[in-house]
Design an enzyme around this catalytic site. Sequence first.
Site, PDB file in Angstrom:
ATOM      1  N   ASN A  79     -15.730   5.972  -5.745  1.00 27.57           N
ATOM      2  CA  ASN A  79     -15.611   4.901  -6.728  1.00 27.57           C
ATOM      3  C   ASN A  79     -16.115   3.564  -6.208  1.00 27.57           C
ATOM      4  O   ASN A  79     -16.554   2.726  -6.987  1.00 27.57           O
ATOM      5  CB  ASN A  79     -14.139   4.758  -7.169  1.00 27.57           C
ATOM      6  CG  ASN A  79     -13.992   3.839  -8.357  1.00 27.57           C
ATOM      7  OD1 ASN A  79     -14.698   3.977  -9.348  1.00 27.57           O
ATOM      8  ND2 ASN A  79     -13.104   2.873  -8.251  1.00 27.57           N
ATOM      9  N   LYS A  88       0.857  -1.184   0.000  1.00 25.64           N
ATOM     10  CA  LYS A  88       0.000   0.000   0.000  1.00 25.64           C
ATOM     11  C   LYS A  88       0.890   1.231   0.000  1.00 25.64           C
ATOM     12  O   LYS A  88       2.050   1.189   0.432  1.00 25.64           O
ATOM     13  CB  LYS A  88      -0.906   0.030   1.238  1.00 25.64           C
ATOM     14  CG  LYS A  88      -2.227   0.751   0.993  1.00 25.64           C
ATOM     15  CD  LYS A  88      -3.160  -0.088   0.122  1.00 25.64           C
ATOM     16  CE  LYS A  88      -4.513   0.597  -0.066  1.00 25.64           C
ATOM     17  NZ  LYS A  88      -5.462  -0.288  -0.763  1.00 25.64           N
TER      18      LYS A  88
END
Length: 421
Positions: free
Chosen positions: A222, A107
């Site tokens: 999203n 990440k």
Amino acid sequence: MRSDRDNPFRIAQEQFDRAAALLELPDNVREVLRVPQRELTVRFPVMMDDGSTRIFTGYRVQHNLGRGPTKGGIRYHPSVDIDEVRALAMWMTWKCALVNIPYGGAKGGVVCDPAQLSSGELERLTRRFATEVAIVVGSERDIPAPDVNTNPQIMAWFMDTLSMQQGHTINAVVTGKPIEVGGSLGRNEATGRGVSLMVREWARRQRRRLEDLRVVVQGFGNVGGVAASLISALGCRVIAVGDASGGYLCRNGLNIAEMRRYAAQHPRRLLEGYSAPGVERIDNRALLETPCDVLVPAALENQITDQNAERIRATLIVEGANGPTTPQADEILEERGIVVVPDILANAGGVTVSYFEWVQGLQSFFWNEQDVNHRLEQIMVSAFEQVCDLADRRGISLRLAAYLLAVRRVADANLIRGLYP
């Protein structure tokens, strides 16, 4: 400063420790898997539109490389810190293992507020950050993707920067790119589509009619926006949604298509200022506590805690976000009989189609959207069935069942590969 109680990395480790104990993993394997393998912190200058220079802080963390190159998004948010990125990287490892794609978890993040940056400033920040982390990313090492407040355009800048440094286009170095530069059809909707599949499959197993389900979605970006749209298309009644501006409630059902159009016209503000007949404004606390059949937290981590878990009035929670429920809240929800489809399963649609995009980029051979969605559905439904079957056999929660499957796969890979040197 986060307290130890709501520190996402401590939460991620606690979830892992519980699964590791049940799996009776050797101590040396536990020690390897409960910490990231690599961490990079960068501080880099960006020239602002007014000619001044600002220093930004960014991170890239790779949790485990045992099953393949690492994979994980990049988020731009003021609250990003190293422990959040560590937790997200660890969760990505389990997520990839659970849907059985050959990645480890990673990440990244930059501490910034994109809403306060111009397009030019955002591009310069992205290109400089890409340059800073280029020493650890690559199409066979670590493949970034969009996350909170990042999008296909940002991925295109990221890819272009690394391609310019190599002197040729490297399509597979990031996923979530625009279609025009090697992105995959179906990628933008993939995470929300996976969430909607979990709602559908749960209803099928419970013999519940989709038309009877009232759904609340926290988050309208999203993930949340797409999930709300696809869940509505299933026939469910989406009665409330929310974003940073607050919640929007209509007990007869919201017009999600209209709200999506409004959000698209205001990309920086999303639903702020939206109004329609019969729509009531509520705050985000009330949104989470709205009576419903299905609650989809699709915003940030630590949304359902021991402070509000007693007031959650849903039958099913489908975690569209990463880490929205704390371990203490999990215990309360389980005692109350509320089922949680965990993040490492529910929102794995994004990384699954990112994997498809990566494969397509490496081969320079692209699939149509029907193929992408069909392959995604096969993988997500199979993973859901495996988790549910294990949970039923052992009388445990879906989260614990998902962790047992995922951690076992990662541990086995590390044991088989052995310790170098």
